[in-house]
Design a protein around this motif. Sequence first.
Motif, PDB file in Angstrom:
ATOM      1  N   ARG A 134      -4.766   3.975  -2.711  1.00 48.40           N
ATOM      2  CA  ARG A 134      -5.883   3.512  -3.530  1.00 48.40           C
ATOM      3  C   ARG A 134      -6.143   2.042  -3.336  1.00 48.40           C
ATOM      4  N   ALA A 161      -7.418  -1.003  -5.904  1.00 50.81           N
ATOM      5  CA  ALA A 161      -7.487  -1.100  -7.367  1.00 50.81           C
ATOM      6  C   ALA A 161      -7.909  -2.488  -7.836  1.00 50.81           C
ATOM      7  N   PRO A 162      -9.143  -2.862  -7.540  1.00 51.65           N
ATOM      8  CA  PRO A 162      -9.560  -4.230  -7.892  1.00 51.65           C
ATOM      9  C   PRO A 162      -9.982  -4.376  -9.346  1.00 51.65           C
ATOM     10  N   SER A 163      -9.999  -5.603  -9.812  1.00 46.51           N
ATOM     11  CA  SER A 163     -10.660  -5.915 -11.075  1.00 46.51           C
ATOM     12  C   SER A 163     -12.146  -6.089 -10.760  1.00 46.51           C
ATOM     13  N   GLU A 174      -9.659  -1.715 -12.289  1.00 42.11           N
ATOM     14  CA  GLU A 174      -8.665  -2.213 -13.242  1.00 42.11           C
ATOM     15  C   GLU A 174      -9.307  -3.277 -14.125  1.00 42.11           C
ATOM     16  N   TYR A 216      -0.718  -4.573 -16.846  1.00 42.66           N
ATOM     17  CA  TYR A 216      -0.797  -4.055 -15.477  1.00 42.66           C
ATOM     18  C   TYR A 216       0.363  -3.112 -15.180  1.00 42.66           C
ATOM     19  N   ILE A 249      -0.138   0.352  -1.979  1.00 42.00           N
ATOM     20  CA  ILE A 249      -0.280  -0.747  -1.028  1.00 42.00           C
ATOM     21  C   ILE A 249      -1.041  -1.851  -1.752  1.00 42.00           C
ATOM     22  N   ARG A 250      -0.387  -2.962  -1.981  1.00 39.85           N
ATOM     23  CA  ARG A 250      -0.985  -3.993  -2.823  1.00 39.85           C
ATOM     24  C   ARG A 250      -0.499  -5.380  -2.400  1.00 39.85           C
ATOM     25  N   GLU A 308       1.964 -10.514  -4.331  1.00 39.33           N
ATOM     26  CA  GLU A 308       2.237 -11.209  -5.597  1.00 39.33           C
ATOM     27  C   GLU A 308       2.865 -10.234  -6.598  1.00 39.33           C
ATOM     28  N   TRP A 309       2.793  -8.932  -6.304  1.00 35.20           N
ATOM     29  CA  TRP A 309       3.382  -7.933  -7.207  1.00 35.20           C
ATOM     30  C   TRP A 309       4.820  -7.573  -6.849  1.00 35.20           C
TER      31      TRP A 309
END
Length: 554
Positions: free
Chosen positions: A39, A41-43, A75, A235, A252-253, A256-257
């Motif tokens: 996915r 998953a942007p703001s 998000e 989050y 997949i992100r 920073e996470w």
Amino acid sequence: MSQHKQLSDLLFPQIDKDAAYYENLYPQRNLPEGAKVTRFAPSPTGYLHTGALYAAMIPERLAHQSKGVFFLRIEDTDKKRELEGGVMEIISALKSFDVIFDEGMTGENSEKGIYGPYKQSERKEIYQAFAKILVEKDLAYPCFCSEEELNEIRAKQEERKENPGYYGQYAKHRNASFEEVKAELEKGKGFVLRLKSPGKPENRITIDDLIKGIVEMPENDQDIVLLKSDGIPTYHFAHAIDDHLMRTTHVIRGDEWLSSAPIHVQLFEILGWEKPRFAHVSPVLKMDGTSKRKLSKRKDPEAAVSYYHEVGYPTESVREYLLNLINSNYEEWRMANPTAPNTEFTVDLAKMGTSGALFDLVKLTDISKDRVALMSADQVYDMTLAWAEQYDAELAEQMKTNEAYARAILGIERGVEKPRKDIAKWSDVRGYMSYFYDNWFEELTKEGYEFPENLPNDDVLAVLEAYKNTYNKADDKDTWFERAKAAAEGLGFARDAKTYKKDKESFKGHIGDFMSVIRVAISGRKNTPDLYELLDIMGEERLQARFEKAIKSI
Ligand code: GLU
């Protein structure tokens, strides 16, 4: 009834659905072996950063090259970051770079797929159902601490040089009884829901990250917030629930996470769910002087994907370049497969760099020149016109006024073994075509002509006069060149550079100098594509007018 069951009913009286309900509602996906569900998953900030496009292309490729599913989740739990129309902007921007979703949001308030809602603000009830389950299992609890109390805790931890945060002895409400909670609620106090973390900092966990490799970190012992005081999830909590219920196989992100991954792993574990695979992508960097920094929205125009449309980089070139940054073996693949669609390349997470990819507009420009060089004249015409209609009305007009002429200009030295590489972006086309158009040519030659410096004016004049009557449109290329050589010889030029070099004194120059005069007279430039083609396209009338004009200028 257990205290915890009582507490969960007290906190979430309106929630009547259990885990089994959601497990049934969102069944396991029926996909071929090895298919990945990924996915983006942007703001909904409305702005698509080049780094985000890069990061979206990776899960898109992984899903589609494995016959899996790629979906778009919005998000929007942080209302401060939201922008009106932001969802649609993101969808259109991604679509314009051929990043296509199988499922998820399709518009501001529309979506497709059975694993929705795909917008987090519509999923409040789902988050609360799982919050209720965790309370019932004594894995979450309400915390009534005020801002001041949290500050006091922090100050104390600083003084004692202890880890900051809400955990262990500092977790004031962790073991409150049902009666105590009830009393707080009766006072009308608001609360956040916290995780009752079973972790211990002395324990270490490992994450087998598909990009970063094995990463070892301390287990999470923080009683992190799951639901904020307005009942909206953080989050961390939303990620675990959404990616479980949407049956994501690969998260997949941005990297920073990575530092909060221990929290996520713990959440999957206490909820009794299979963990997805994680891949943490490093940010796109840029050289600034001698150091590297992130591509910056404030400092770099190329940080916004809208930039590429504005200056007219073909979509294909931008994708091509980003794929180069994603996997460095792309370049090699492209050399072996010069005309294959870029979707035939297999993206491999294991081949991604663990430090950020370095973005370089010069490299993008080079790659784009290669791609445009392989396009047909008609493709270049159509794409340039579509761009010009939006960004350069004068160019669009010029192209449409004599379409066949414009297509012919764009066809020069195209479709040959070594095509020219003059155009990287559609905004280059105006400059490339300019001298073919009389009004632009006037502009170009306003200050006069730059004829070869080694030739006195008399010789320039003689060349122009001679050639004016020599050119014959009916000649094929060899005949044309022979005729030019003969004319050059007649004026005392050597018919080739070699002859000239052997005996410079006997000649005014060589055929190259002779041709240069012609080139400058008809184009106003020292460098152009193939002169034969150029003359042929311009037509006799225009050529005669240009010779006259050049002669008059001397
Ligand atoms: N909304 C998060 C972000 O924009 C998404 C991270 C993720 O892909 O899980 O950073």
